[in-house]
Design an enzyme around this catalytic site. Structure first.
Site, mmCIF file in Angstrom:
data_model
loop_
_atom_site.group_PDB
_atom_site.id
_atom_site.type_symbol
_atom_site.label_atom_id
_atom_site.label_comp_id
_atom_site.label_asym_id
_atom_site.label_seq_id
_atom_site.Cartn_x
_atom_site.Cartn_y
_atom_site.Cartn_z
ATOM 1 N N LYS A 188 1.001 -0.981 0.126
ATOM 2 C CA LYS A 188 0.093 -0.117 0.717
ATOM 3 C C LYS A 188 1.113 1.101 0.495
ATOM 4 O O LYS A 188 2.246 1.103 0.274
ATOM 5 C CB LYS A 188 -1.332 0.432 1.302
ATOM 6 C CG LYS A 188 -0.053 -0.163 2.521
ATOM 7 C CD LYS A 188 0.077 1.049 2.746
ATOM 8 C CE LYS A 188 0.487 1.010 4.531
ATOM 9 N NZ LYS A 188 1.872 2.973 4.493
ATOM 10 N N ASP A 218 -0.674 -1.309 10.517
ATOM 11 C CA ASP A 218 -1.466 -1.266 8.937
ATOM 12 C C ASP A 218 -2.176 -2.890 9.193
ATOM 13 O O ASP A 218 -2.809 -2.534 7.804
ATOM 14 C CB ASP A 218 -0.115 -0.695 8.743
ATOM 15 C CG ASP A 218 0.056 0.629 8.614
ATOM 16 O OD1 ASP A 218 0.024 0.928 8.873
ATOM 17 O OD2 ASP A 218 1.028 0.567 8.138
#
Length: 268
Positions: free
Chosen positions: A8, A132
Site C-alpha cells: 500500500k 496497518d
C-alpha cells in the site's frame, strides 16, 4: 492455497498527536498497489514456516504470518499448516508488506478452515498484529486516523493512472522516522483535499516524515524531484520511507532507476 499480499501507499501522512500509550495518531489515505509477496499454505502434521526471496531480519518465530496462525488457533483450535512466504516487497520501505502478509494469513486461514469470520472480526484479529494490518482485510482505499486502525470511507479512485515506486534500498526504522517529527494538528482538511482533483495535491498533500528524512537522505529527495521532472502529477514518500512513488497519466522511461528496486503498473 496461495495468495498474493499486496503493498500500500500513503497519500498524505500527518502525524497529529503523541498518544498516552506511546503510539501516534495519524491522518492519511491508504491506497493499495499491486506490488505483491506470495504466501502459500498447505495442511501439515506440524506447524512450520519458511521464507525465500528478500531476507527477513529477526527471528522467524516473530513473523506476522505465524502470529496470525497463533491468534486464530488460540480461539478456534485450527489444524497446523506449512507456510511458505516468498518476500518481494521491500522491508522497512513504507509499503506495509509485513502487515499485508499477516492480514492475508488471517484471510487464508479463515477460508481454509471455513471459520466464517466477518470483515469486522478479521479486522479485530489484524489489529492485534499491528497498526496497518486491518487495512489489508478489505484492501480498498480508506481515510485513516487513530494509530492507523480507524477507517473512514473515501471517495477516491485513481483507476487507470500509472504508478512508479522507487525504493533506494535504504531501511528507515520507525524510531528514526518519528524522531524527526513534531506532532502537529492538520492545518488543512486532508480528506477534502484527497477527494479534490489530483492536480491540486502537489504542495498541499504532505507526508510529515519528509521534512527530516529528505534532508537526512538526499537520495530520497533526488528520486522525488526526478519523478516530477519526468512528469508526475503527484510524487511523495510513502509511510516512513524510504520508498517514493509518482503518479502519472502514462508510462515513463525507468532506465535511470536501474540501481534501485522499482515497481510500476496501473492502479485499480
Amino acid at each position: 492455497m496461495i495468495t498474493f499480499p499486496n503493498a500500500k501507499i500513503n497519500i498524505g501522512l500527518g502525524i497529529t498527536e503523541k498518544r498516552s500509550d506511546g503510539f501516534h495518531n495519524i491522518a492519511s489515505c491508504f491506497y493499495p498497489v499491486n506490488w505483491c509477496d506470495m504466501l502459500e499454505m498447505i495442511p501439515a502434521k506440524t506447524l512450520s514456516f519458511q521464507s525465500t526471496g528478500i531476507e527477513i531480519p529477526g527471528n522467524p518465530d516473530g513473523n506476522l504470518c505465524l502470529k496470525a496462525y497463533h491468534l486464530l488457533n488460540e480461539k478456534y483450535d485450527i489444524p497446523p499448516v506449512q507456510m511458505h512466504l516468498h518476500k518481494i516487497i521491500p522491508i522497512g520501505a513504507g509499503l506495509g508488506g509485513g502487515s499485508a502478509d499477516g492480514a492475508f494469513a488471517i484471510k487464508m486461514l479463515n477460508d481454509m478452515n471455513q471459520l466464517g469470520l466477518s470483515i469486522e472480526e478479521m479486522e479485530g484479529f489484524a489489529t492485534e498484529l499491528g497498526s496497518d494490518c486491518p487495512f489489508f482485510i478489505e484492501n480498498k482505499p480508506v481515510y485513516v486516523t487513530g494509530r492507523g486502525e480507524v477507517f473512514d470511507t473515501l471517495d477516491l479512485s485513481l483507476e487507470g493512472k500509472y504508478i512508479v515506486l522507487v525504493n533506494p534500498n535504504i531501511h528507515i526504522s520507525t524510531k528514526e522516522a518519528y524522531s524527526g517529527v513534531t506532532p502537529t494538528p492538520l492545518s488543512v482538511d486532508l480528506k477534502q483535499l484527497l477527494t479534490s482533483s489530483i492536480n491540486e495535491w502537489k504542495g498541499n498533500v504532505v507526508n510529515d516524515f519528509e521534512h527530516s528524512l529528505l534532508k537526512n537522505y538526499p537520495v530520497i529527495d533526488n528520486i522525488k524531484k526526478s519523478l516530477y521532472q519526468k512528469g508526475a502529477i503527484y510524487a511523495s514518500m510513502t509511510g516512513s520511507g524510504s520508498t517514493v512513488f509518482g503518479i502519472f497519466d502514462d508510462e515513463i522511461d525507468l532506465s535511470n532507476y536501474t540501481e534501485y528496486m522499482v515497481w510500476s503498473g496501473k492502479l485499480d
